[in-house]
Design a protein around this motif. Structure first.
Motif, PDB file in Angstrom:
ATOM      1  N   LYS A 143      -3.043   7.447   5.267  1.00 24.10           N
ATOM      2  CA  LYS A 143      -4.000   8.025   4.160  1.00 24.10           C
ATOM      3  C   LYS A 143      -4.825   6.330   4.859  1.00 24.10           C
ATOM      4  O   LYS A 143      -4.698   5.550   4.940  1.00 24.10           O
ATOM      5  CB  LYS A 143      -3.331   7.928   2.933  1.00 24.10           C
ATOM      6  CG  LYS A 143      -2.659   8.921   2.629  1.00 24.10           C
ATOM      7  CD  LYS A 143      -1.400   8.618   0.939  1.00 24.10           C
ATOM      8  CE  LYS A 143      -0.792   9.316   0.798  1.00 24.10           C
ATOM      9  NZ  LYS A 143       0.377   9.245  -0.358  1.00 24.10           N
TER      10      LYS A 143
ATOM     11  N   GLU B   1      -5.485   5.037   1.723  1.00 25.86           N
ATOM     12  CA  GLU B   1      -5.662   3.766   0.916  1.00 25.86           C
ATOM     13  C   GLU B   1      -4.207   4.243   0.757  1.00 25.86           C
ATOM     14  O   GLU B   1      -3.965   5.997   0.133  1.00 25.86           O
ATOM     15  CB  GLU B   1      -6.445   3.802  -0.876  1.00 25.86           C
ATOM     16  CG  GLU B   1      -8.124   3.395  -0.267  1.00 25.86           C
ATOM     17  CD  GLU B   1      -8.636   1.844   0.327  1.00 25.86           C
ATOM     18  OE1 GLU B   1      -7.367   1.544  -0.125  1.00 25.86           O
ATOM     19  OE2 GLU B   1      -9.083   1.836   0.452  1.00 25.86           O
ATOM     20  N   LYS B   2      -3.222   3.669   0.444  1.00 19.73           N
ATOM     21  CA  LYS B   2      -1.756   3.587   0.014  1.00 19.73           C
ATOM     22  C   LYS B   2      -2.187   4.331  -0.987  1.00 19.73           C
ATOM     23  O   LYS B   2      -1.391   4.971  -1.356  1.00 19.73           O
ATOM     24  CB  LYS B   2      -0.881   2.445   0.140  1.00 19.73           C
ATOM     25  CG  LYS B   2      -0.672   2.153   1.586  1.00 19.73           C
ATOM     26  CD  LYS B   2       0.072   0.680   1.446  1.00 19.73           C
ATOM     27  CE  LYS B   2      -0.014   0.109   2.865  1.00 19.73           C
ATOM     28  NZ  LYS B   2       1.609  -0.683   3.850  1.00 19.73           N
ATOM     29  N   ALA B   3      -2.685   4.142  -1.755  1.00 19.14           N
ATOM     30  CA  ALA B   3      -1.971   4.721  -3.720  1.00 19.14           C
ATOM     31  C   ALA B   3      -3.484   5.430  -4.286  1.00 19.14           C
ATOM     32  O   ALA B   3      -3.044   5.964  -5.066  1.00 19.14           O
ATOM     33  CB  ALA B   3      -2.316   3.558  -4.512  1.00 19.14           C
ATOM     34  N   GLN B   4      -4.013   6.503  -2.781  1.00 20.67           N
ATOM     35  CA  GLN B   4      -4.725   7.332  -3.504  1.00 20.67           C
ATOM     36  C   GLN B   4      -4.016   8.533  -3.644  1.00 20.67           C
ATOM     37  O   GLN B   4      -3.108   8.477  -3.241  1.00 20.67           O
ATOM     38  CB  GLN B   4      -5.691   7.839  -2.198  1.00 20.67           C
ATOM     39  CG  GLN B   4      -4.836   8.901  -1.203  1.00 20.67           C
ATOM     40  CD  GLN B   4      -6.267   8.461   0.478  1.00 20.67           C
ATOM     41  OE1 GLN B   4      -7.018   8.393   0.482  1.00 20.67           O
ATOM     42  NE2 GLN B   4      -5.420   9.114   0.666  1.00 20.67           N
ATOM     43  N   LYS B   5      -4.906   9.455  -4.690  1.00 22.89           N
ATOM     44  CA  LYS B   5      -4.668  10.633  -5.011  1.00 22.89           C
ATOM     45  C   LYS B   5      -4.848  11.983  -4.338  1.00 22.89           C
ATOM     46  O   LYS B   5      -5.627  11.420  -3.475  1.00 22.89           O
ATOM     47  CB  LYS B   5      -4.861  10.205  -6.487  1.00 22.89           C
ATOM     48  CG  LYS B   5      -5.080   9.615  -7.731  1.00 22.89           C
ATOM     49  CD  LYS B   5      -5.703  10.631  -8.544  1.00 22.89           C
ATOM     50  CE  LYS B   5      -6.083   9.690 -10.377  1.00 22.89           C
ATOM     51  NZ  LYS B   5      -6.206  10.039 -11.096  1.00 22.89           N
ATOM     52  N   GLU B   6      -4.052  12.371  -4.011  1.00 26.43           N
ATOM     53  CA  GLU B   6      -3.936  13.665  -2.839  1.00 26.43           C
ATOM     54  C   GLU B   6      -4.687  14.578  -3.490  1.00 26.43           C
ATOM     55  O   GLU B   6      -4.606  14.934  -5.015  1.00 26.43           O
ATOM     56  CB  GLU B   6      -1.935  13.885  -2.237  1.00 26.43           C
ATOM     57  CG  GLU B   6      -1.462  13.084  -1.761  1.00 26.43           C
ATOM     58  CD  GLU B   6      -2.391  12.952   0.035  1.00 26.43           C
ATOM     59  OE1 GLU B   6      -3.433  13.149   0.243  1.00 26.43           O
ATOM     60  OE2 GLU B   6      -1.268  12.117   0.822  1.00 26.43           O
TER      61      GLU B   6
ATOM     62  N   GLY C  69      -6.645  13.243   0.024  1.00 29.27           N
ATOM     63  CA  GLY C  69      -7.051  12.413  -0.156  1.00 29.27           C
ATOM     64  C   GLY C  69      -7.301  12.154   1.417  1.00 29.27           C
ATOM     65  O   GLY C  69      -7.103  12.598   2.529  1.00 29.27           O
TER      66      GLY C  69
ATOM     67  N   PHE D 234     -12.536  13.972   5.594  1.00 31.13           N
ATOM     68  CA  PHE D 234     -12.255  13.834   4.577  1.00 31.13           C
ATOM     69  C   PHE D 234     -12.121  15.733   4.254  1.00 31.13           C
ATOM     70  O   PHE D 234     -13.104  16.470   4.242  1.00 31.13           O
ATOM     71  CB  PHE D 234     -14.334  13.630   3.875  1.00 31.13           C
ATOM     72  CG  PHE D 234     -14.177  11.732   3.771  1.00 31.13           C
ATOM     73  CD1 PHE D 234     -13.865  10.696   2.697  1.00 31.13           C
ATOM     74  CD2 PHE D 234     -14.510  11.469   4.958  1.00 31.13           C
ATOM     75  CE1 PHE D 234     -13.711   9.987   2.344  1.00 31.13           C
ATOM     76  CE2 PHE D 234     -14.824   9.731   5.080  1.00 31.13           C
ATOM     77  CZ  PHE D 234     -14.984   9.287   3.926  1.00 31.13           C
TER      78      PHE D 234
ATOM     79  N   SER E 189     -16.050   2.007   7.962  1.00 27.58           N
ATOM     80  CA  SER E 189     -15.189   3.116   6.294  1.00 27.58           C
ATOM     81  C   SER E 189     -16.740   3.310   5.866  1.00 27.58           C
ATOM     82  O   SER E 189     -16.449   4.347   5.432  1.00 27.58           O
ATOM     83  CB  SER E 189     -13.990   2.847   6.046  1.00 27.58           C
ATOM     84  OG  SER E 189     -14.278   3.245   4.907  1.00 27.58           O
TER      85      SER E 189
ATOM     86  N   ASN F  25     -18.429   7.262   4.907  1.00 22.94           N
ATOM     87  CA  ASN F  25     -18.548   8.004   3.604  1.00 22.94           C
ATOM     88  C   ASN F  25     -20.199   7.402   2.980  1.00 22.94           C
ATOM     89  O   ASN F  25     -20.384   8.516   2.521  1.00 22.94           O
ATOM     90  CB  ASN F  25     -18.089   6.291   2.501  1.00 22.94           C
ATOM     91  CG  ASN F  25     -16.506   6.675   2.270  1.00 22.94           C
ATOM     92  OD1 ASN F  25     -16.186   7.458   1.321  1.00 22.94           O
ATOM     93  ND2 ASN F  25     -15.174   5.770   2.782  1.00 22.94           N
TER      94      ASN F  25
END
Length: 297
Positions: free
Chosen positions: A53, A55-60, A62, A115, A281, A285
């Motif tokens: 991922k 970002e580890k805390a990203q919402k799927e 992602g 993405f 990155s 984006n």
């Protein structure tokens, strides 16, 4: 102050049948698990070495990122050359060569970022003095995602290198347009791309994977590009190819093809100030948003 380094970023559009962001992630994770070396060209191979991922805390669902390793695959059955004797190496000399099968020479690493919502794959086309050109990058992704195991589960995965949008616009402004050729592979439109969705639905209803169109001007005339043809030009540029032939204001012959103008974003950075991946990155984006707007129809 360290010497500035160059970074080039390219973009590839990926489309598939029965598409969802979750299914795209599943496709890439399955491709990664297979660990299949991909023949890029001649003795050049590539491997999707890791996947995680962004970002580890990203919402799927992602974005995902990782590295592509490019290397030379040595053919041990080919002739070896002895530079001391200027002749082929003897069997005894070759017998002394012992290179472990898991070690590959001439390796280079390139980061990627995918993405799933926009189904756009970004890659480093130049990093740390090594190049990964648009043709090789497109071929790598196409072959990576169309192995027999993946074809059986997902069907054909269409892969198109995103062209330079400004060149598409310039081509459509050509004064004398004598011929236009375009090819469209089934697109995967976002929620706001009405024309793309209409094309996808029509192709699906007709069981069509791709189609081509050719327009020829009347003798000594020029093609008048209407709104529908302009729309198809942009759709095909991102999902196949778009070509145009004609003459410029000076009456000189001009030939344009999206194949010849892949999107390549070039930047320079100071490695003492910024990490290469942070710049990569950020560029990816930015390009993701630009591409989504420029080619949306």
């Amino acid at each position: 102050m360290a010497r500035e380094k160059k970074l080039i970023v390219g973009a590839i559009n990926i489309t598939m049948k029965n598409h969802t962001p979750e299914r795209y992630l599943e496709l890439f994770r399955d491709a990664f698990k297979l660990k299949t070396p991909v023949n890029i060209s001649g003795d050049q191979y590539g491997l999707l070495a890791n996947l995680t991922k962004l970002e580890k805390a990203q919402k799927e669902p992602g974005p995902i990122t990782g590295d592509i390793f490019k290397y030379t695959n040595i053919n041990n059955n080919a002739q070896w050359f002895n530079t001391s004797t200027n002749d082929f190496a003897s069997d005894d000399e070759v017998g002394k060569i012992n290179i472990p099968e898991n070690l590959k020479p001439n390796s280079a690493r390139f980061s990627y970022l995918f993405f799933p919502k926009q189904h756009l794959f970004f890659y480093e086309g130049y990093y740390d003095g090594n190049s990964f050109g648009p043709t090789n990058a497109e071929r790598f992704v196409k072959r990576l995602l169309n192995t027999p195991d993946l074809l059986e589960k997902y069907g054909v995965i269409n892969v198109t290198h995103v062209p330079d949008h400004d060149k598409v616009v310039d081509a459509l402004k050509l004064k004398h347009k004598e011929r236009i050729d375009l090819m469209v592979k089934r697109p995967n439109p976002d929620n706001h791309a009405r024309a793309e969705r209409k094309v996808m639905q029509r192709m699906g209803a007709m069981n069509v994977e791709s189609f081509s169109q050719t327009y020829k001007a009347v003798q000594d005339g020029s093609i008048d590009v209407d709104d529908d043809l302009e729309t198809m030009a942009h759709i095909s540029a991102k999902n196949g190819y778009f070509k145009i032939k004609g003459k410029d204001d000076a009456n000189k012959p001009v030939a344009y093809s999206t194949d010849n103008y892949p999107l390549q974003d070039k930047s320079y950075y100071d490695p003492d100030v910024e990490l290469a991946f942070e710049l990569f990155s950020r560029i990816a984006n930015r390009l993701k948003n630009i591409i989504s707007e420029q080619f949306r129809r």
